[in-house]
Design a protein around this motif. Structure first.
Motif, PDB file in Angstrom:
ATOM      1  N   PHE A  12      32.888  39.009  39.719  1.00  0.00           N
ATOM      2  CA  PHE A  12      31.862  39.931  40.193  1.00  0.00           C
ATOM      3  C   PHE A  12      32.522  40.741  41.305  1.00  0.00           C
ATOM      4  CE2 PHE A  12      29.632  36.668  38.017  1.00  0.00           C
ATOM      5  CZ  PHE A  12      28.440  37.217  37.572  1.00  0.00           C
ATOM      6  N   HIS A  13      32.682  42.020  41.096  1.00  0.00           N
ATOM      7  CA  HIS A  13      33.491  42.832  41.993  1.00  0.00           C
ATOM      8  C   HIS A  13      33.025  44.278  41.993  1.00  0.00           C
ATOM      9  CE1 HIS A  13      35.633  44.757  38.609  1.00  0.00           C
ATOM     10  NE2 HIS A  13      35.388  43.605  38.010  1.00  0.00           N
ATOM     11  N   PHE A  14      33.615  45.065  42.858  1.00  0.00           N
ATOM     12  CA  PHE A  14      33.438  46.513  42.819  1.00  0.00           C
ATOM     13  C   PHE A  14      34.788  47.138  43.097  1.00  0.00           C
ATOM     14  CE2 PHE A  14      31.620  44.884  46.792  1.00  0.00           C
ATOM     15  CZ  PHE A  14      32.460  45.440  47.732  1.00  0.00           C
ATOM     16  N   PHE A  15      34.856  48.440  43.012  1.00  0.00           N
ATOM     17  CA  PHE A  15      36.109  49.161  43.220  1.00  0.00           C
ATOM     18  C   PHE A  15      36.085  49.842  44.580  1.00  0.00           C
ATOM     19  CE2 PHE A  15      35.579  48.890  38.640  1.00  0.00           C
ATOM     20  CZ  PHE A  15      36.829  48.410  38.256  1.00  0.00           C
ATOM     21  N   SER A  16      37.243  49.959  45.188  1.00  0.00           N
ATOM     22  CA  SER A  16      37.314  50.616  46.492  1.00  0.00           C
ATOM     23  C   SER A  16      36.993  52.100  46.390  1.00  0.00           C
ATOM     24  CB  SER A  16      38.697  50.421  47.113  1.00  0.00           C
ATOM     25  OG  SER A  16      38.837  49.085  47.511  1.00  0.00           O
ATOM     26  N   GLU A  23      28.719  56.241  44.694  1.00  0.00           N
ATOM     27  CA  GLU A  23      27.543  55.826  43.930  1.00  0.00           C
ATOM     28  C   GLU A  23      26.731  54.818  44.742  1.00  0.00           C
ATOM     29  OE1 GLU A  23      29.276  54.196  40.363  1.00  0.00           O
ATOM     30  OE2 GLU A  23      29.117  56.133  39.360  1.00  0.00           O
ATOM     31  N   PRO A  24      25.452  54.655  44.407  1.00  0.00           N
ATOM     32  CA  PRO A  24      24.646  53.620  45.069  1.00  0.00           C
ATOM     33  C   PRO A  24      25.245  52.232  44.804  1.00  0.00           C
ATOM     34  CG  PRO A  24      23.254  55.118  43.812  1.00  0.00           C
ATOM     35  CD  PRO A  24      24.678  55.441  43.452  1.00  0.00           C
ATOM     36  N   SER A  25      24.845  51.261  45.618  1.00  0.00           N
ATOM     37  CA  SER A  25      25.402  49.915  45.485  1.00  0.00           C
ATOM     38  C   SER A  25      25.163  49.361  44.081  1.00  0.00           C
ATOM     39  CB  SER A  25      24.838  48.986  46.552  1.00  0.00           C
ATOM     40  OG  SER A  25      23.444  48.979  46.541  1.00  0.00           O
ATOM     41  N   HIS A  26      26.212  48.728  43.561  1.00  0.00           N
ATOM     42  CA  HIS A  26      26.195  48.136  42.225  1.00  0.00           C
ATOM     43  C   HIS A  26      27.301  47.097  42.157  1.00  0.00           C
ATOM     44  CE1 HIS A  26      29.040  51.525  41.953  1.00  0.00           C
ATOM     45  NE2 HIS A  26      29.701  50.748  41.114  1.00  0.00           N
ATOM     46  N   ILE A  27      27.388  46.402  41.039  1.00  0.00           N
ATOM     47  CA  ILE A  27      28.407  45.378  40.860  1.00  0.00           C
ATOM     48  C   ILE A  27      29.011  45.515  39.461  1.00  0.00           C
ATOM     49  CG2 ILE A  27      26.796  43.606  40.026  1.00  0.00           C
ATOM     50  CD1 ILE A  27      29.628  42.867  42.479  1.00  0.00           C
ATOM     51  N   HIS A  28      30.301  45.262  39.380  1.00  0.00           N
ATOM     52  CA  HIS A  28      31.003  45.189  38.101  1.00  0.00           C
ATOM     53  C   HIS A  28      31.230  43.716  37.793  1.00  0.00           C
ATOM     54  CE1 HIS A  28      32.105  49.508  37.950  1.00  0.00           C
ATOM     55  NE2 HIS A  28      32.055  49.389  39.265  1.00  0.00           N
ATOM     56  N   VAL A  29      31.173  43.373  36.517  1.00  0.00           N
ATOM     57  CA  VAL A  29      31.393  42.003  36.077  1.00  0.00           C
ATOM     58  C   VAL A  29      32.416  42.054  34.954  1.00  0.00           C
ATOM     59  CG1 VAL A  29      30.308  39.919  35.155  1.00  0.00           C
ATOM     60  CG2 VAL A  29      28.982  41.483  36.601  1.00  0.00           C
ATOM     61  N   SER A  30      33.414  41.180  35.016  1.00  0.00           N
ATOM     62  CA  SER A  30      34.424  41.184  33.959  1.00  0.00           C
ATOM     63  C   SER A  30      34.883  39.779  33.625  1.00  0.00           C
ATOM     64  CB  SER A  30      35.625  42.047  34.365  1.00  0.00           C
ATOM     65  OG  SER A  30      36.209  41.567  35.553  1.00  0.00           O
ATOM     66  N   LYS A  31      35.262  39.613  32.358  1.00  0.00           N
ATOM     67  CA  LYS A  31      35.841  38.362  31.872  1.00  0.00           C
ATOM     68  C   LYS A  31      36.430  38.616  30.489  1.00  0.00           C
ATOM     69  CE  LYS A  31      35.046  33.529  30.888  1.00  0.00           C
ATOM     70  NZ  LYS A  31      34.076  32.447  30.758  1.00  0.00           N
ATOM     71  N   ASP A  32      37.664  38.160  30.298  1.00  0.00           N
ATOM     72  CA  ASP A  32      38.311  38.193  28.988  1.00  0.00           C
ATOM     73  C   ASP A  32      38.275  39.569  28.321  1.00  0.00           C
ATOM     74  OD1 ASP A  32      38.773  35.472  29.339  1.00  0.00           O
ATOM     75  OD2 ASP A  32      36.985  34.889  28.207  1.00  0.00           O
TER      76      ASP A  32
END
Length: 83
Positions: A12-16, A23-32
């Motif tokens: 669970f991350h975001f980009f610098s 953009e407004p606050s949000h979260i990125h999720v990644s796996k495999d």
């Protein structure tokens, strides 16, 4: 890319660099090799999903809802914005 937390191998991350204007606050999720982006407000909802099935999407949504305050706090700490 700032890591906010891991859960069951999901990042669970975001980009610098989150756009200009940011953009407004949000979260990125990644796996495999799969990833998604979720908006935090007004309700947690998907902006994008690349490969997560419906069951996994529901689980991710539950985690993000439960940890929304942590995510938003990490966002504001990283970008130096007020909550």
């Amino acid at each position: 890319m700032p890591l906010v937390f891991r859960e069951r191998g999901f990042r669970f991350h975001f980009f610098s660099n989150e756009g200009d204007p940011r953009e407004p606050s949000h979260i990125h999720v990644s796996k495999d090799g799969r990833d998604a982006k979720l908006w935090l407000y007004p309700d947690v909802h998907y902006a994008d999903n690349n490969g997560f099935d419906a069951r996994t999407q529901r689980w991710i949504t539950e985690i993000v809802e439960a940890r929304r305050d942590d995510i938003e706090g990490a966002w504001h700490d990283h970008f130096g914005t007020g909550a």
